[in-house]
Design an enzyme around this catalytic site. Structure first.
Site, short mmCIF file in Angstrom:
data_model
loop_
_atom_site.label_atom_id
_atom_site.label_comp_id
_atom_site.label_asym_id
_atom_site.label_seq_id
_atom_site.Cartn_x
_atom_site.Cartn_y
_atom_site.Cartn_z
N CYS A 2 0.84 -1.20 0.00
CA CYS A 2 0.00 0.00 0.00
C CYS A 2 0.88 1.26 0.00
O CYS A 2 1.97 1.26 0.54
CB CYS A 2 -0.93 0.08 1.20
SG CYS A 2 -1.98 -1.34 1.42
N ARG A 27 3.29 0.08 -5.30
CA ARG A 27 3.11 -0.58 -4.00
C ARG A 27 1.77 -1.31 -3.91
O ARG A 27 1.49 -1.98 -2.92
CB ARG A 27 3.20 0.46 -2.88
CG ARG A 27 4.52 1.20 -2.83
CD ARG A 27 4.54 2.18 -1.70
NE ARG A 27 4.44 1.52 -0.42
CZ ARG A 27 5.45 1.02 0.26
NH1 ARG A 27 6.66 1.10 -0.22
NH2 ARG A 27 5.26 0.44 1.42
N TRP A 75 -2.96 -2.47 -1.67
CA TRP A 75 -2.70 -3.84 -2.05
C TRP A 75 -3.44 -4.68 -1.02
O TRP A 75 -3.10 -4.70 0.16
CB TRP A 75 -1.21 -4.15 -2.02
CG TRP A 75 -0.85 -5.49 -2.56
CD1 TRP A 75 -0.77 -5.86 -3.87
CD2 TRP A 75 -0.54 -6.67 -1.80
NE1 TRP A 75 -0.42 -7.19 -3.97
CE2 TRP A 75 -0.27 -7.71 -2.72
CE3 TRP A 75 -0.45 -6.95 -0.44
CZ2 TRP A 75 0.07 -9.00 -2.33
CZ3 TRP A 75 -0.11 -8.23 -0.04
CH2 TRP A 75 0.16 -9.24 -0.99
N ASN A 101 -0.88 1.37 6.03
CA ASN A 101 -0.11 0.35 5.34
C ASN A 101 0.42 -0.60 6.40
O ASN A 101 0.96 -0.14 7.40
CB ASN A 101 1.04 1.05 4.59
CG ASN A 101 2.07 0.07 4.05
OD1 ASN A 101 1.75 -1.06 3.75
ND2 ASN A 101 3.30 0.52 3.93
N GLY A 102 0.24 -1.90 6.22
CA GLY A 102 0.70 -2.86 7.23
C GLY A 102 -0.44 -3.79 7.61
O GLY A 102 -1.46 -3.84 6.93
N GLU A 482 15.62 -17.02 -12.51
CA GLU A 482 15.24 -15.61 -12.66
C GLU A 482 14.50 -15.39 -13.98
O GLU A 482 13.50 -14.66 -14.02
CB GLU A 482 16.49 -14.73 -12.55
CG GLU A 482 16.30 -13.24 -12.78
CD GLU A 482 15.31 -12.57 -11.83
OE1 GLU A 482 14.88 -13.19 -10.85
OE2 GLU A 482 14.95 -11.41 -12.09
N LYS A 486 10.69 -13.95 -14.27
CA LYS A 486 10.32 -12.75 -15.04
C LYS A 486 9.10 -13.04 -15.91
O LYS A 486 8.17 -12.26 -15.99
CB LYS A 486 11.46 -12.27 -15.95
CG LYS A 486 12.65 -11.63 -15.27
CD LYS A 486 12.41 -10.26 -14.68
CE LYS A 486 11.85 -10.25 -13.32
NZ LYS A 486 12.55 -10.40 -12.13
N GLU A 489 5.89 -13.53 -13.78
CA GLU A 489 5.42 -12.30 -13.14
C GLU A 489 4.63 -11.42 -14.08
O GLU A 489 3.59 -10.89 -13.71
CB GLU A 489 6.62 -11.47 -12.64
CG GLU A 489 7.23 -11.96 -11.36
CD GLU A 489 8.44 -11.10 -10.97
OE1 GLU A 489 8.54 -10.74 -9.80
OE2 GLU A 489 9.29 -10.80 -11.84
N HIS A 505 14.85 -35.67 -14.18
CA HIS A 505 14.23 -36.24 -12.99
C HIS A 505 12.79 -35.75 -12.81
O HIS A 505 12.30 -35.68 -11.69
CB HIS A 505 15.07 -35.91 -11.75
CG HIS A 505 16.46 -36.47 -11.84
ND1 HIS A 505 16.72 -37.81 -11.77
CD2 HIS A 505 17.65 -35.86 -12.05
CE1 HIS A 505 18.03 -38.02 -11.92
NE2 HIS A 505 18.61 -36.84 -12.09
N LYS A 604 5.49 -4.17 -5.75
CA LYS A 604 6.93 -3.99 -5.81
C LYS A 604 7.57 -4.22 -4.45
O LYS A 604 8.65 -4.77 -4.34
CB LYS A 604 7.20 -2.55 -6.28
CG LYS A 604 8.66 -2.21 -6.43
CD LYS A 604 9.14 -2.65 -7.77
CE LYS A 604 10.63 -2.55 -7.91
NZ LYS A 604 11.17 -3.66 -8.69
C1 G6P Z 1 8.42 -8.58 -4.54
C2 G6P Z 1 8.76 -8.02 -5.89
C3 G6P Z 1 9.98 -8.77 -6.46
C4 G6P Z 1 11.13 -8.70 -5.49
C5 G6P Z 1 10.75 -9.22 -4.10
C6 G6P Z 1 11.83 -8.92 -3.07
O1 G6P Z 1 7.95 -9.89 -4.67
O2 G6P Z 1 7.67 -8.15 -6.77
O3 G6P Z 1 10.34 -8.18 -7.69
O4 G6P Z 1 12.21 -9.44 -6.00
O5 G6P Z 1 9.55 -8.57 -3.66
O6 G6P Z 1 11.95 -7.53 -2.95
P1 G6P Z 1 13.19 -6.78 -2.37
O7 G6P Z 1 12.80 -5.32 -2.40
O8 G6P Z 1 13.38 -7.27 -0.95
O9 G6P Z 1 14.36 -7.10 -3.21
#
Ligand code: G6P
Length: 609
Positions: A2, A27, A75, A101-102, A482, A486, A489, A505, A604
């Site tokens: 948020c 956020r 969020w 937020n929280g 990774e 990507k 996501e 496996h 994010k």
């Molecule tokens: C969220 C974001 C990811 C990120 C992860 C860790 O899931 O969508 O892109 O890698 O948090 O975030 P940080 O800010 O701790 O790297």
């Protein structure tokens, strides 16, 4: 997560709040809302949907004269995204408005108690409890009412609170969720992060945990939540609003992918000692003897940062000979980890606010460990609570899918490898080799970016496929993870990353003409083994997109498509091999018409567990 914004000053609050919300949308973007204080009540607008929708429904309002207000982009955690659950929340007599937020962990207990006392709730959120509590304690002194209500609360919060009858005051408080105060000329701002206010002021106070701030016209008072005086430090932000704009790209993600030659350079600057074949990371705040005596490292992170940590493990074990464990922060914090002597804990986080990573940091510190951070956001909670660390200097990353922060994390981890390795296994000449290779990376990334059109063509061929396998070995196994993340996501396509040899496996059972494999076939000591894995895919009718080194014509015999990347030393190959995977995910998502910068259900900065 948020996003919160607040304003008190002589200008109209409405445009400042709306613009601030747009900057904070990374956020969360399930709903948005705004409350303006006009002395005899609030003007409240809120609805399900994004900030643009809020703009749409409020464009006809006459905001003139309201110099105080709060706003929120959500969020969802408690209660589905809806108008009713959108912030700001009011107490039952509409005296108080709160954005939060929280997570309030004891909200259910508090809510039941208040319902018994006859309080009427109108949302399913935990946050409304806070508004009701503050309303209950309010008798004209907002700071005291907030302070009193926060004593009843368990959990985490970053809040902004206003009272309907007093446009002259705005309260902010935090525990576990970030809050920054902007100090302007005769005006004050409150926000979840500085990107929401940098257009107006560069002077900020990063509010500390368990602190509260009372903002009044042109002046403020900072205390702890239990009312002890605090003297806050005013700091200057060293980046500007321009770095938040898309700069001609269709999406922030693409802009951030293209920024990588520069952001990698920024992470290297002043730290790489090419002639000495070494690195300096003064922010670690450790003397050479301390670094020399380390026998074990623990890297703790989430998401993409966890993938960077895994590459870091391969680098440090291989080049510096120090055992490294890589932990998911959410597991580490609850599983009573063993942290022996001579162990350094590194928490790795782009945002510096991820709740699990922050809790893991505190757990490690509680056990007496020295905890260091690798963070991007200056002044973030993790940056402040660690004993020392290294900033990425990548500038704000807005796209939810992390790209430039990942390569900056890899750059910092390779500098750390050089620093620790030179005290142990790496000779001067080998150190110079690594340093020269690292120095060359930004230009090599630039070269890969020139193949954007070629990668887009490959994306067109595969954009309709619904399952992908990503395979890599050694340093490129975390890159496979990774690359798959990507794609998942931002395009909502199922993708799995696997160590190439593990494929047989299990995942090999899935391979057919509809399941392409993206294979990292980098020329290193196990290249031949990767070629065997490619043959295994071919034998099952699967098609392969390979990421291979320039000059490797041989590979074209075995695969449908190749993206060539320049050669570097094995330890640095992830810095190059990940770039085509970022672009492939981007183009597949764009072709599928997905919302690239704000993918569904994600945020994010994950400031809840
Ligand atoms: C969220 C974001 C990811 C990120 C992860 C860790 O899931 O969508 O892109 O890698 O948090 O975030 P940080 O800010 O701790 O790297």
């Amino acid at each position: 997560m948020c996003g919160i914004v607040g304003y008190i000053g002589k200008r109209d609050a409405y445009p400042i709040l709306i613009e601030g919300l747009s900057a904070l949308e990374y956020r969360g973007y399930d709903s948005a809302g705004i409350a303006l204080v006009h002395g005899k009540g609030f003007s409240i607008f809120k609805d399900k949907g994004k900030v643009d929708h809020l703009k749409e429904i409020t464009k006809k309002i006459s905001a003139g004269g309201c110099g105080t207000g709060i706003a929120h982009t959500r969020w969802a955690t408690h209660g589905a995204p809806s108008q009713m659950n959108a912030h700001p929340h009011l107490d039952q007599s509409s005296k108080i408005a709160v954005v939060h937020n929280g997570i309030i962990e004891n909200f259910s207990l508090l809510k039941q108690k208040m319902i018994k006392d006859g309080v009427k709730f109108c949302s399913e959120t935990d946050s409304e409890v806070l508004a009701q509590l503050i309303g209950k304690y309010y008798n004209g002194d907002l700071a005291s009412a907030v302070r009193r209500a926060l004593q009843d609360i368990e959990g985490t919060f970053g809040i902004a609170v206003v009272a309907a009858d007093n446009p002259g005051v705005l309260i902010g408080a935090r525990r576990g969720s970030p809050l920054v105060v902007g100090v302007g000329e005769d005006e004050l701002f409150l926000a979840s992060d500085a990107s929401a206010i940098v257009r107006h002021t560069k002077k900020v106070i990063y509010l500390k945990d368990n602190n509260m701030i009372e903002l009044m016209q042109g002046t403020f008072n900072t205390t702890t939540i239990d009312n002890k005086k605090v003297n806050p430090e005013i700091q200057n932000i060293d980046w500007d609003a321009d770095s938040l704009a898309k700069g001609g790209f269709n999406h922030f993600m693409l802009k951030e992918i293209f920024e990588q030659p520069e952001t990698i350079q920024n992470a290297i600057r002043g730290r790489l000692l090419v002639d000495e074949g070494a690195a300096r990371l003064d922010g670690l705040n450790l003397v050479l003897q301390e670094l020399r005596s380390i026998q074990r490292l623990i890297f703790v992170a989430c998401g993409t940062s966890w993938h960077a940590a895994l590459v870091g493990k391969y680098m440090i074990e291989d080049m510096a000979g120090i055992p490294v464990e890589v932990e998911y922060a959410s597991e580490f914090r609850y599983r009573n980890p063993i942290i022996g002597p001579n162990t350094l804990v590194f928490v790795i986080s782009q945002s510096g606010e991820t709740a699990d990573t922050l809790a893991a940091l505190r757990e490690a510190a509680h056990k007496g460990a020295t905890v260091l951070g690798i963070c991007n956001v200056v002044g973030s909670s993790i940056a402040r609570e660690t004993h020392g660390g290294v900033y990425l200097h990548a500038g704000p990353e807005i796209g939810v899918a992390s790209t430039k922060a990942f390569t900056s994390q890899l750059t910092v981890l390779s500098l750390l490898t050089l620093l620790l390795g030179r005290m142990r296994r790496i000779s001067h000449s080998d150190g110079v080799t690594v340093a020269r290779a690292l120095e060359a990376i930004p230009k090599q990334v630039q070269k890969i970016l020139k193949q954007n059109n070629h990668i887009e063509e490959i994306a067109k061929t595969y954009a309709k496929h619904n399952n992908f396998l990503y395979l890599g070995r050694s340093y490129n196994f975390p890159v496979a993870l990774e690359g798959a993340l990507k794609l998942k996501e931002i395009s909502y396509v199922h993708a799995e990353g696997y160590p190439a040899a593990e494929m047989k496996h299990g995942p090999i059972a899935l391979i057919d003409k509809d399941m392409p494999s993206v294979v990292l076939a980098i020329k290193d000591s196990i290249y031949d083994k990767v070629i065997s894995n490619i043959q295994e895919v071919n034998a099952r009718g699967g098609s392969v997109i390979a990421i291979a080194n320039e000059g490797d014509k041989e590979i074209e015999k075995y695969v449908k498509h190749v993206v060539y990347i320049p050669k570097t030393i094995p330890m640095l190959s992830p810095l190059l091999s990940v770039i085509p995977l970022q672009l492939l995910a981007y183009h597949i998502a764009a072709i599928r018409g997905c919302e690239i910068d704000q993918p569904r259900n994600l945020a994010k900065s994950v400031t809840v567990e």
